[in-house]
Design a protein around this motif. Structure first.
Motif, PDB file in Angstrom:
ATOM      1  N   GLN A  98      34.500  46.592  45.004  1.00  0.00           N
ATOM      2  CA  GLN A  98      34.954  45.284  44.524  1.00  0.00           C
ATOM      3  C   GLN A  98      35.855  44.690  45.597  1.00  0.00           C
ATOM      4  O   GLN A  98      36.788  45.339  46.068  1.00  0.00           O
ATOM      5  CB  GLN A  98      35.714  45.420  43.210  1.00  0.00           C
ATOM      6  CG  GLN A  98      36.045  44.083  42.596  1.00  0.00           C
ATOM      7  CD  GLN A  98      36.587  44.228  41.184  1.00  0.00           C
ATOM      8  OE1 GLN A  98      36.714  45.327  40.661  1.00  0.00           O
ATOM      9  NE2 GLN A  98      36.906  43.121  40.569  1.00  0.00           N
ATOM     10  N   PHE A  99      35.582  43.439  45.959  1.00  0.00           N
ATOM     11  CA  PHE A  99      36.311  42.791  47.038  1.00  0.00           C
ATOM     12  C   PHE A  99      36.876  41.462  46.573  1.00  0.00           C
ATOM     13  O   PHE A  99      36.310  40.810  45.692  1.00  0.00           O
ATOM     14  CB  PHE A  99      35.391  42.568  48.247  1.00  0.00           C
ATOM     15  CG  PHE A  99      34.728  43.828  48.723  1.00  0.00           C
ATOM     16  CD1 PHE A  99      35.416  44.735  49.495  1.00  0.00           C
ATOM     17  CD2 PHE A  99      33.417  44.127  48.379  1.00  0.00           C
ATOM     18  CE1 PHE A  99      34.818  45.914  49.930  1.00  0.00           C
ATOM     19  CE2 PHE A  99      32.804  45.291  48.805  1.00  0.00           C
ATOM     20  CZ  PHE A  99      33.507  46.186  49.583  1.00  0.00           C
ATOM     21  N   ALA A 100      37.978  41.061  47.180  1.00  0.00           N
ATOM     22  CA  ALA A 100      38.625  39.794  46.849  1.00  0.00           C
ATOM     23  C   ALA A 100      38.737  38.950  48.109  1.00  0.00           C
ATOM     24  O   ALA A 100      38.537  39.441  49.229  1.00  0.00           O
ATOM     25  CB  ALA A 100      40.013  40.054  46.272  1.00  0.00           C
ATOM     26  N   GLN A 101      39.070  37.690  47.937  1.00  0.00           N
ATOM     27  CA  GLN A 101      39.208  36.775  49.062  1.00  0.00           C
ATOM     28  C   GLN A 101      40.268  37.300  50.022  1.00  0.00           C
ATOM     29  O   GLN A 101      41.342  37.712  49.619  1.00  0.00           O
ATOM     30  CB  GLN A 101      39.595  35.386  48.554  1.00  0.00           C
ATOM     31  CG  GLN A 101      39.639  34.347  49.649  1.00  0.00           C
ATOM     32  CD  GLN A 101      39.905  32.956  49.094  1.00  0.00           C
ATOM     33  OE1 GLN A 101      39.936  32.752  47.900  1.00  0.00           O
ATOM     34  NE2 GLN A 101      40.096  32.016  49.986  1.00  0.00           N
ATOM     35  N   GLY A 102      39.939  37.312  51.307  1.00  0.00           N
ATOM     36  CA  GLY A 102      40.865  37.772  52.339  1.00  0.00           C
ATOM     37  C   GLY A 102      40.696  39.228  52.714  1.00  0.00           C
ATOM     38  O   GLY A 102      41.295  39.688  53.692  1.00  0.00           O
ATOM     39  N   ASP A 103      39.897  39.989  51.973  1.00  0.00           N
ATOM     40  CA  ASP A 103      39.661  41.390  52.308  1.00  0.00           C
ATOM     41  C   ASP A 103      38.813  41.499  53.572  1.00  0.00           C
ATOM     42  O   ASP A 103      37.892  40.727  53.784  1.00  0.00           O
ATOM     43  CB  ASP A 103      38.938  42.117  51.175  1.00  0.00           C
ATOM     44  CG  ASP A 103      39.825  42.391  49.978  1.00  0.00           C
ATOM     45  OD1 ASP A 103      41.047  42.178  50.087  1.00  0.00           O
ATOM     46  OD2 ASP A 103      39.292  42.821  48.933  1.00  0.00           O
ATOM     47  N   ILE A 104      39.137  42.498  54.391  1.00  0.00           N
ATOM     48  CA  ILE A 104      38.337  42.786  55.586  1.00  0.00           C
ATOM     49  C   ILE A 104      37.390  43.917  55.229  1.00  0.00           C
ATOM     50  O   ILE A 104      37.811  44.939  54.686  1.00  0.00           O
ATOM     51  CB  ILE A 104      39.225  43.193  56.776  1.00  0.00           C
ATOM     52  CG1 ILE A 104      40.193  42.068  57.130  1.00  0.00           C
ATOM     53  CG2 ILE A 104      38.362  43.564  57.975  1.00  0.00           C
ATOM     54  CD1 ILE A 104      41.177  42.436  58.218  1.00  0.00           C
TER      55      ILE A 104
END
Length: 139
Positions: A98-104
């Motif tokens: 699960q990823f969010a905005q700004g994750d690399i």
């Protein structure tokens, strides 16, 4: 021009390759007019296009694309800005993650990227060095 006939080689603009390349004449309209040619590079068959007539159109397109590129930001510049502004540590990409905005993220095929936005619960838009991709996550 009187030596033109089916099977001879000639230069023509290939609409598939987007280049002036060697073609083989496949069909003639009459003794002096070429009708169809086959590209010797991509093997596609198309109507004969005189390379000198196509060059004028191509140079006009290049001028307009230069004007556009001055006003827009390249994907590489967007990627660099996003990498510099990101504060999270890089994590490997997985469809289950699960990823969010700004994750690399580190993608196996596309390399490092930054999540630009979440589209749905299961889709994210990621800026990679040379392209922007929509990926699935949270499955």
């Amino acid at each position: 021009m009187s030596d033109l006939n089916v099977g001879k080689e000639i230069l023509s603009y290939c609409s598939k390759c987007k280049l002036t390349l060697a073609h083989t004449i496949v069909a003639m309209k009459d003794a002096q007019t070429i009708h169809r040619v086959e590209c010797r590079t991509c093997k596609s068959t198309h109507a004969y296009k005189d390379p000198s007539a196509v060059k004028m159109k191509a140079s006009t397109r290049k001028k307009t694309s230069k004007k556009i590129s001055k006003t827009t930001t390249s994907v590489a510049d967007l990627w660099m800005e996003a990498i510099n502004s990101a504060t999270s540590k890089s994590q490997p990409y997985s469809i289950k993650g699960q990823f969010a905005q700004g994750d690399i993220i580190d993608h196996v095929k596309f390399g490092p990227g930054v999540v630009d936005k979440t589209i749905d619960n299961d889709k994210i838009e990621v800026i990679f060095r040379h392209q922007i991709k929509t990926l699935i996550h949270n499955k």
